[in-house]
Enzyme design. Structure first.
Site, PDB file in Angstrom:
ATOM      1  N   HIS A  74    -101.043 -28.120  41.661  1.00 28.74           N
ATOM      2  CA  HIS A  74    -101.967 -26.986  41.505  1.00 28.74           C
ATOM      3  C   HIS A  74    -101.387 -25.989  40.517  1.00 28.74           C
ATOM      4  CE1 HIS A  74    -104.463 -27.354  45.441  1.00 28.74           C
ATOM      5  NE2 HIS A  74    -104.140 -28.536  44.964  1.00 28.74           N
TER       6      HIS A  74
ATOM      7  N   TYR B  39    -106.946 -17.504  49.003  1.00 33.95           N
ATOM      8  CA  TYR B  39    -106.429 -16.493  49.932  1.00 33.95           C
ATOM      9  C   TYR B  39    -107.452 -15.361  49.965  1.00 33.95           C
ATOM     10  CZ  TYR B  39    -101.742 -18.639  49.835  1.00 33.95           C
ATOM     11  OH  TYR B  39    -100.670 -19.494  49.972  1.00 33.95           O
TER      12      TYR B  39
ATOM     13  N   PRO C 148     -96.262 -17.257  57.118  1.00 32.27           N
ATOM     14  CA  PRO C 148     -96.627 -18.352  56.211  1.00 32.27           C
ATOM     15  C   PRO C 148     -97.433 -17.949  54.969  1.00 32.27           C
ATOM     16  CG  PRO C 148     -97.877 -18.477  58.250  1.00 32.27           C
ATOM     17  CD  PRO C 148     -96.882 -17.385  58.437  1.00 32.27           C
TER      18      PRO C 148
ATOM     19  N   LYS D  19     -93.429 -20.145  51.997  1.00 32.18           N
ATOM     20  CA  LYS D  19     -92.014 -20.247  51.612  1.00 32.18           C
ATOM     21  C   LYS D  19     -91.114 -20.987  52.604  1.00 32.18           C
ATOM     22  CE  LYS D  19     -91.950 -18.391  47.633  1.00 32.18           C
ATOM     23  NZ  LYS D  19     -92.796 -19.461  47.103  1.00 32.18           N
TER      24      LYS D  19
ATOM     25  N   TYR E  42     -94.436 -17.158  43.820  1.00 30.73           N
ATOM     26  CA  TYR E  42     -95.199 -18.202  44.517  1.00 30.73           C
ATOM     27  C   TYR E  42     -94.736 -19.597  44.098  1.00 30.73           C
ATOM     28  CZ  TYR E  42     -99.141 -20.272  46.958  1.00 30.73           C
ATOM     29  OH  TYR E  42     -99.902 -21.000  47.834  1.00 30.73           O
TER      30      TYR E  42
HETATM   31  P1  RFL Z   1     -88.197 -27.266  61.776  1.00 31.82           P
HETATM   32  O1  RFL Z   1     -89.181 -27.978  60.931  1.00 31.82           O
HETATM   33  O2  RFL Z   1     -88.679 -26.403  62.851  1.00 31.82           O
HETATM   34  O3  RFL Z   1     -87.234 -28.396  62.356  1.00 31.82           O
HETATM   35  C1  RFL Z   1     -86.319 -28.127  63.400  1.00 31.82           C
HETATM   36  C2  RFL Z   1     -86.133 -29.401  64.185  1.00 31.82           C
HETATM   37  O4  RFL Z   1     -85.140 -29.190  65.197  1.00 31.82           O
HETATM   38  C3  RFL Z   1     -85.588 -29.768  66.410  1.00 31.82           C
HETATM   39  N1  RFL Z   1     -84.893 -29.113  67.523  1.00 31.82           N
HETATM   40  C4  RFL Z   1     -83.837 -29.660  68.169  1.00 31.82           C
HETATM   41  N2  RFL Z   1     -83.217 -30.837  68.013  1.00 31.82           N
HETATM   42  C5  RFL Z   1     -82.173 -31.105  68.832  1.00 31.82           C
HETATM   43  N3  RFL Z   1     -81.745 -30.241  69.807  1.00 31.82           N
HETATM   44  C6  RFL Z   1     -82.354 -29.051  69.981  1.00 31.82           C
HETATM   45  N4  RFL Z   1     -81.929 -28.211  70.930  1.00 31.82           N
HETATM   46  C7  RFL Z   1     -83.443 -28.710  69.145  1.00 31.82           C
HETATM   47  N5  RFL Z   1     -84.260 -27.638  69.044  1.00 31.82           N
HETATM   48  C8  RFL Z   1     -85.130 -27.893  68.063  1.00 31.82           C
HETATM   49  C9  RFL Z   1     -87.089 -29.540  66.394  1.00 31.82           C
HETATM   50  O5  RFL Z   1     -87.765 -30.443  67.253  1.00 31.82           O
HETATM   51  C10 RFL Z   1     -87.403 -29.800  64.919  1.00 31.82           C
HETATM   52  O6  RFL Z   1     -87.679 -31.159  64.671  1.00 31.82           O
HETATM   53  O7  RFL Z   1     -87.196 -26.381  60.884  1.00 31.82           O
HETATM   54  P2  RFL Z   1     -86.686 -26.587  59.383  1.00 31.82           P
HETATM   55  O8  RFL Z   1     -86.210 -27.979  59.153  1.00 31.82           O
HETATM   56  O9  RFL Z   1     -85.798 -25.438  59.130  1.00 31.82           O
HETATM   57  O10 RFL Z   1     -87.998 -26.431  58.479  1.00 31.82           O
HETATM   58  C11 RFL Z   1     -88.680 -25.215  58.407  1.00 31.82           C
HETATM   59  C12 RFL Z   1     -90.178 -25.462  58.240  1.00 31.82           C
HETATM   60  O11 RFL Z   1     -90.636 -26.338  59.245  1.00 31.82           O
HETATM   61  C13 RFL Z   1     -90.989 -24.162  58.282  1.00 31.82           C
HETATM   62  O12 RFL Z   1     -90.309 -23.131  57.619  1.00 31.82           O
HETATM   63  C14 RFL Z   1     -92.371 -24.329  57.630  1.00 31.82           C
HETATM   64  O13 RFL Z   1     -93.182 -25.196  58.368  1.00 31.82           O
HETATM   65  C15 RFL Z   1     -93.044 -22.967  57.501  1.00 31.82           C
HETATM   66  N6  RFL Z   1     -94.395 -23.054  56.951  1.00 31.82           N
HETATM   67  C16 RFL Z   1     -94.612 -23.208  55.602  1.00 31.82           C
HETATM   68  N7  RFL Z   1     -93.565 -23.373  54.768  1.00 31.82           N
HETATM   69  C17 RFL Z   1     -93.786 -23.613  53.444  1.00 31.82           C
HETATM   70  O14 RFL Z   1     -92.809 -23.749  52.687  1.00 31.82           O
HETATM   71  N8  RFL Z   1     -95.045 -23.715  52.900  1.00 31.82           N
HETATM   72  C18 RFL Z   1     -96.141 -23.565  53.680  1.00 31.82           C
HETATM   73  O15 RFL Z   1     -97.243 -23.732  53.173  1.00 31.82           O
HETATM   74  C19 RFL Z   1     -95.948 -23.278  55.082  1.00 31.82           C
HETATM   75  N9  RFL Z   1     -97.003 -23.140  55.896  1.00 31.82           N
HETATM   76  C20 RFL Z   1     -95.494 -22.979  57.807  1.00 31.82           C
HETATM   77  C21 RFL Z   1     -96.801 -23.009  57.245  1.00 31.82           C
HETATM   78  C22 RFL Z   1     -95.346 -22.905  59.182  1.00 31.82           C
HETATM   79  C23 RFL Z   1     -96.448 -22.841  59.976  1.00 31.82           C
HETATM   80  N10 RFL Z   1     -96.226 -22.802  61.364  1.00 31.82           N
HETATM   81  C24 RFL Z   1     -96.850 -23.694  62.273  1.00 31.82           C
HETATM   82  C25 RFL Z   1     -95.105 -22.059  61.866  1.00 31.82           C
HETATM   83  C26 RFL Z   1     -97.914 -22.935  58.037  1.00 31.82           C
HETATM   84  C27 RFL Z   1     -97.749 -22.802  59.413  1.00 31.82           C
HETATM   85  C28 RFL Z   1     -98.998 -22.651  60.241  1.00 31.82           C
HETATM   86  C1  PHB Z   2    -101.008 -25.026  54.099  1.00 32.82           C
HETATM   87  O1  PHB Z   2    -101.621 -25.780  53.319  1.00 32.82           O
HETATM   88  O2  PHB Z   2    -100.719 -25.379  55.243  1.00 32.82           O
HETATM   89  C2  PHB Z   2    -100.598 -23.673  53.662  1.00 32.82           C
HETATM   90  C3  PHB Z   2    -100.837 -23.298  52.354  1.00 32.82           C
HETATM   91  C4  PHB Z   2    -100.452 -22.027  51.932  1.00 32.82           C
HETATM   92  C5  PHB Z   2     -99.868 -21.152  52.821  1.00 32.82           C
HETATM   93  C6  PHB Z   2     -99.617 -21.537  54.123  1.00 32.82           C
HETATM   94  C7  PHB Z   2     -99.992 -22.806  54.552  1.00 32.82           C
HETATM   95  O3  PHB Z   2     -99.529 -19.906  52.412  1.00 32.82           O
END
Ligand code: RFL
Ligand code: PHB
Length: 390
Positions: free
Chosen positions: A72, A200, A292, A296, A384
């Site tokens: 994109h 957005y 989110p 990032k 971004y």
């Molecule tokens: P994770 O992915 O949470 O992985 C951690 C892992 O550790 C496990 N765990 C354990 N394992 C063993 N023993 C324990 N005691 C444990 N406790 C936990 C968990 O089961 C899991 O598998 O962390 P990590 O690797 O640091 O990654 C971070 C990302 O997952 C997170 O920052 C992103 O998902 C945030 N996020 C977004 N990030 C982006 O860069 N771009 C996006 O567009 C974006 N959109 C989002 C998001 C997060 C969202 N939510 C649901 C919080 C959109 C949403 C809605």
């Molecule tokens: C997504 O596609 O899940 C998404 C995209 C942009 C954001 C957060 C989540 O800022």
């Protein structure tokens, strides 16, 4: 059991660290609380910065990303009945790629298992000991019984609910935190996206985001109250609210379809400093969280472990301690830039306070400024798409 680096958590941070360490000849074992199926299905982020794509490509785990991910070159801001495109690539020369986090996770798990690397899924009662000595040990239990994993270092990549951080003395860390008076309701829908780029939207009823996963699947978000339950949101209510907040531009309509998945996520900003205590190194959501809105979180997790892999490799190859010692400060510079950007995007786009017309005027002025100033739009765009890795 013995390894060089014991990694807790098989999210993007833990899996990528294991992969980068293997490429540098360093052994690791990954311990994960959930099942393989669960982590591969967990729907989360979708936006990869240019630097994350480059990192995955250099590490040889981006073949499917390049086939199936969508590049994109802009995003749209929708506000006050207008649509404004921020031409990110024109402004910065870089782009983002939309590719689901669980696809990154699948690719990394497949690469690790194909290389004979170890991931122990469904481990319980993970406890870290001896972090301040030369022989840290990770104790855990699985279906076969109790185990001890001895290692030189522990990488705490266990996300926001993990146990690693709590294994160091509380006084070792300082935390900086902000909570927001709203949450995001996210849905994955079998509906072909009515947009080519992310939208957005700032609306008087609250923020909405239109994202996508594939030509058939849309990913949409709504700002909701943090105490609302998903049961309060039957599918018809979600679509009606999305229509209200997104169908604000003449002639544009949403595509609807069956909702495959939905959930509510609270929003917060958090940084724990430093990102290391003795032989425990923290990375990703285990040590910092962003709302989110700036997309990032996953990108920061990947950037952390790129630094950490080099630091461990320097130690094993040349007994270097400088990279390990610099890890926290180096990583925190990117972390704080992303913290500010995520807070700024969040503040600009959400309905912050029901009763505060002053705040609403400031938001409109900020959005107007992004829409009319190349300098301001470039600042948004370069954050971004992601600042270059150090
Ligand atoms: P994770 O992915 O949470 O992985 C951690 C892992 O550790 C496990 N765990 C354990 N394992 C063993 N023993 C324990 N005691 C444990 N406790 C936990 C968990 O089961 C899991 O598998 O962390 P990590 O690797 O640091 O990654 C971070 C990302 O997952 C997170 O920052 C992103 O998902 C945030 N996020 C977004 N990030 C982006 O860069 N771009 C996006 O567009 C974006 N959109 C989002 C998001 C997060 C969202 N939510 C649901 C919080 C959109 C949403 C809605
Ligand atoms: C997504 O596609 O899940 C998404 C995209 C942009 C954001 C957060 C989540 O800022």
């Amino acid at each position: 059991m013995r390894t060089q680096v014991g990694i807790v958590g098989a999210g993007p941070a833990g899996l990528m660290l294991a992969h980068l360490l293997r490429l540098r000849g360093v052994d690791s074992v990954v311990l994960e609380a959930r099942s393989r199926d669960y982590v591969q299905r967990r729907v989360r982020a979708g936006v990869l910065e240019q630097g994350s794509v480059d990192l995955l490509t250099e590490a040889g785990v981006a073949d499917r990303l390049h086939r199936e991910g969508a590049r994109h070159e802009g995003i749209e801001l929708r506000f006050a009945g207008r649509a404004h495109r921020v031409p990110m690539t024109e402004l910065t020369g870089r782009a983002i790629t939309v590719y689901g986090q669980q696809e990154v996770v699948k690719d990394l798990i497949a690469a690790r298992l194909a290389a004979g690397g170890e991931i122990r899924f469904e481990v319980q009662d993970v406890r870290l000991d001896g972090l301040d000595g030369a022989d840290p040990v990770i104790r855990f239990r699985d279906a076969a019984g109790d185990h001890e994993l001895h290692c030189d270092f522990v990488a705490g990549c266990d996300g926001s609910h993990g146990v690693s951080r709590g294994s160091a003395p509380a006084e070792a860390f300082t935390s900086y935190e902000r909570t927001y008076p709203f949450a995001w309701l996210g849905v994955l829908a079998e509906a072909s996206p009515a947009v080519h780029e992310l939208v957005y939207a700032n609306h008087e009823r609250g923020f909405a985001l239109y994202s996508l996963r594939s030509p058939e699947i849309s990913r949409l978000y709504l700002q909701v109250d943090p105490d609302e339950e998903i049961e309060d949101w039957p599918d018809e209510r979600i679509w009606a609210e999305l229509r209200t907040r997104l169908e604000t531009v003449p002639g544009w309509t949403l595509n609807t379809g069956p909702i495959l998945e939905k959930g509510i996520t609270p929003m917060r900003s958090l940084v724990i400093e430093p990102m290391r205590w003795q032989r425990l190194f923290l990375a990703g959501d285990a040590v910092h969280i962003v709302p989110p809105t700036g997309a990032k979180g996953m990108n920061l997790a990947l950037a952390d472990v790129a630094l950490l892999a080099d630091a461990f490799a320097g130690w094993y190859a040349e007994s270097r301690t400088d990279l390990l010692d610099a890890y926290s400060d180096t990583a925190l510079r990117r972390v704080w830039r992303a913290q500010h950007f995520s807070w700024w995007m969040t503040s600009m786009l959400h309905r912050l306070d029901d009763q505060d017309p002053y705040e609403a005027k400031l938001q409109t002025s900020t959005l107007d400024y992004v829409a009319t100033s190349r300098a301001y739009a470039t600042s948004l765009a370069e954050n971004y798409v992601g600042l270059p890795r150090v």
